[in-house]
Design a protein around this motif. Sequence first.
Motif, PDB file in Angstrom:
ATOM      1  N   ILE A  38       9.829 -29.079 104.656  1.00  0.00           N
ATOM      2  CA  ILE A  38       9.421 -29.555 104.070  1.00  0.00           C
ATOM      3  C   ILE A  38       9.582 -27.965 102.505  1.00  0.00           C
ATOM      4  O   ILE A  38      10.270 -28.172 101.914  1.00  0.00           O
ATOM      5  N   SER A  39       8.638 -27.033 102.957  1.00  0.00           N
ATOM      6  CA  SER A  39       8.280 -25.692 102.211  1.00  0.00           C
ATOM      7  C   SER A  39      10.013 -25.152 101.968  1.00  0.00           C
ATOM      8  O   SER A  39      10.489 -24.979 101.554  1.00  0.00           O
ATOM      9  N   ILE A  40      10.597 -25.035 103.446  1.00  0.00           N
ATOM     10  CA  ILE A  40      12.215 -24.691 102.700  1.00  0.00           C
ATOM     11  C   ILE A  40      13.076 -25.136 102.558  1.00  0.00           C
ATOM     12  O   ILE A  40      13.640 -24.443 101.958  1.00  0.00           O
ATOM     13  N   TYR A  41      13.172 -26.709 103.107  1.00  0.00           N
ATOM     14  CA  TYR A  41      14.334 -27.857 102.689  1.00  0.00           C
ATOM     15  C   TYR A  41      13.858 -28.029 101.329  1.00  0.00           C
ATOM     16  O   TYR A  41      14.555 -28.970 101.020  1.00  0.00           O
ATOM     17  N   ALA A  44      15.411 -27.306  97.890  1.00  0.00           N
ATOM     18  CA  ALA A  44      16.474 -26.765  98.005  1.00  0.00           C
ATOM     19  C   ALA A  44      16.831 -27.448  96.239  1.00  0.00           C
ATOM     20  O   ALA A  44      18.259 -26.507  95.457  1.00  0.00           O
ATOM     21  N   ASP A  45      16.872 -28.743  95.961  1.00  0.00           N
ATOM     22  CA  ASP A  45      17.991 -29.067  94.860  1.00  0.00           C
ATOM     23  C   ASP A  45      17.016 -27.928  93.788  1.00  0.00           C
ATOM     24  O   ASP A  45      18.354 -28.162  92.679  1.00  0.00           O
ATOM     25  N   PHE A  46      16.507 -27.677  93.755  1.00  0.00           N
ATOM     26  CA  PHE A  46      16.003 -26.859  91.910  1.00  0.00           C
ATOM     27  C   PHE A  46      16.289 -25.253  92.066  1.00  0.00           C
ATOM     28  O   PHE A  46      15.406 -24.413  91.944  1.00  0.00           O
ATOM     29  N   VAL A  47      16.613 -25.067  93.496  1.00  0.00           N
ATOM     30  CA  VAL A  47      16.514 -23.365  93.759  1.00  0.00           C
ATOM     31  C   VAL A  47      17.437 -22.518  92.205  1.00  0.00           C
ATOM     32  O   VAL A  47      17.265 -21.656  92.007  1.00  0.00           O
ATOM     33  N   SER A  57       6.633 -20.324 101.425  1.00  0.00           N
ATOM     34  CA  SER A  57       5.519 -20.042 102.319  1.00  0.00           C
ATOM     35  C   SER A  57       4.194 -20.445 101.776  1.00  0.00           C
ATOM     36  O   SER A  57       3.463 -20.922 101.816  1.00  0.00           O
ATOM     37  N   ARG A  58       4.471 -20.936 100.767  1.00  0.00           N
ATOM     38  CA  ARG A  58       3.127 -20.975  99.439  1.00  0.00           C
ATOM     39  C   ARG A  58       2.974 -22.701 100.253  1.00  0.00           C
ATOM     40  O   ARG A  58       1.530 -22.978  99.790  1.00  0.00           O
ATOM     41  N   ILE A  59       3.191 -23.985 100.619  1.00  0.00           N
ATOM     42  CA  ILE A  59       2.912 -24.982 100.918  1.00  0.00           C
ATOM     43  C   ILE A  59       2.669 -25.143 102.338  1.00  0.00           C
ATOM     44  O   ILE A  59       1.541 -25.155 102.772  1.00  0.00           O
ATOM     45  N   ILE A  97       2.315 -22.545 116.048  1.00  0.00           N
ATOM     46  CA  ILE A  97       2.973 -23.450 116.693  1.00  0.00           C
ATOM     47  C   ILE A  97       4.028 -24.448 116.391  1.00  0.00           C
ATOM     48  O   ILE A  97       5.392 -23.797 115.915  1.00  0.00           O
ATOM     49  N   GLY A  98       3.745 -24.912 115.532  1.00  0.00           N
ATOM     50  CA  GLY A  98       3.764 -26.104 114.837  1.00  0.00           C
ATOM     51  C   GLY A  98       5.351 -25.575 113.692  1.00  0.00           C
ATOM     52  O   GLY A  98       6.406 -26.100 113.429  1.00  0.00           O
ATOM     53  N   LEU A  99       4.196 -24.813 112.827  1.00  0.00           N
ATOM     54  CA  LEU A  99       5.207 -24.538 111.377  1.00  0.00           C
ATOM     55  C   LEU A  99       6.135 -23.272 112.035  1.00  0.00           C
ATOM     56  O   LEU A  99       7.078 -22.684 111.651  1.00  0.00           O
ATOM     57  N   SER A 100       5.480 -22.837 113.409  1.00  0.00           N
ATOM     58  CA  SER A 100       6.872 -21.624 114.141  1.00  0.00           C
ATOM     59  C   SER A 100       8.053 -22.463 114.218  1.00  0.00           C
ATOM     60  O   SER A 100       9.270 -22.471 114.073  1.00  0.00           O
ATOM     61  N   THR A 101       7.241 -23.779 114.591  1.00  0.00           N
ATOM     62  CA  THR A 101       9.220 -24.496 115.608  1.00  0.00           C
ATOM     63  C   THR A 101       9.367 -24.732 114.020  1.00  0.00           C
ATOM     64  O   THR A 101      10.950 -25.038 114.198  1.00  0.00           O
ATOM     65  N   GLY A 102       9.104 -25.875 112.504  1.00  0.00           N
ATOM     66  CA  GLY A 102       9.293 -25.753 111.927  1.00  0.00           C
ATOM     67  C   GLY A 102      10.524 -24.986 110.664  1.00  0.00           C
ATOM     68  O   GLY A 102      10.775 -25.100 110.065  1.00  0.00           O
ATOM     69  N   ALA A 103      10.466 -23.911 111.764  1.00  0.00           N
ATOM     70  CA  ALA A 103      10.760 -22.593 110.442  1.00  0.00           C
ATOM     71  C   ALA A 103      12.322 -22.376 111.605  1.00  0.00           C
ATOM     72  O   ALA A 103      12.947 -21.224 110.961  1.00  0.00           O
ATOM     73  N   GLY A 104      12.285 -22.830 112.985  1.00  0.00           N
ATOM     74  CA  GLY A 104      13.271 -22.978 113.605  1.00  0.00           C
ATOM     75  C   GLY A 104      13.117 -21.111 114.637  1.00  0.00           C
ATOM     76  O   GLY A 104      13.695 -20.781 115.310  1.00  0.00           O
TER      77      GLY A 104
END
Length: 212
Positions: A38-41, A44-47, A57-59, A97-104
Amino acid sequence: MAALMGGLIGWERELNHSPAGFRTHILVSVGSALIMLISIYGFADFVELKHFTFDPSRISAQVVSGIGFLGAGTILRQGVTVSGLTTAASLWVVAAIGLSTGAGYYFPAIITTIIVFVGLIIRKQLDRIFWNKKTRAVLEVWTDNEVVQLSELITIIANSKSVSIKKLRIEEDQHEESKITFTIKIKGESLDAKLLEELQQVEGINRVEQVY
């Protein structure tokens, strides 16, 4: 990926009868991965909007501080004995680990999972080598809520030279009884029958069972 790696660590904690086990670790890992996505994507529409500051990284940063509340719930203190620190730390690592996985970043997540899992397993082997080959056992003591003295039970177990208390959990059931679960380590292969007899003789004790 997050569920697989978090579940692997949670499975090891489940085998050790920790407050947070298989399901909790999966939820933390998958939830952290979703928050990172969610933090990364998610924005995206507001960028491309003017005067819009995008900080992915905020959320996800809130997971690091928020997981502390969940970890604190797994830590128990009984007198001078504190248990649950390893489980609290494993939840913190699983969130990462979850954050790292979510970031790819799958490779760092996989390496971290292997290190944590192997570290937890090796610790058991070291216990057997350096702690006189102590065997883990679980005692369930069923008591009357108003009568039994917990301190007396702890004293009896603590006075036994061949037994040490690792964890303690108290549960109440619908029959107005309390079940006190002691996770202990025994020096040798079996528990001394005299200890069970002493516990059974304490006023208010309904029954004492060695689960394994």
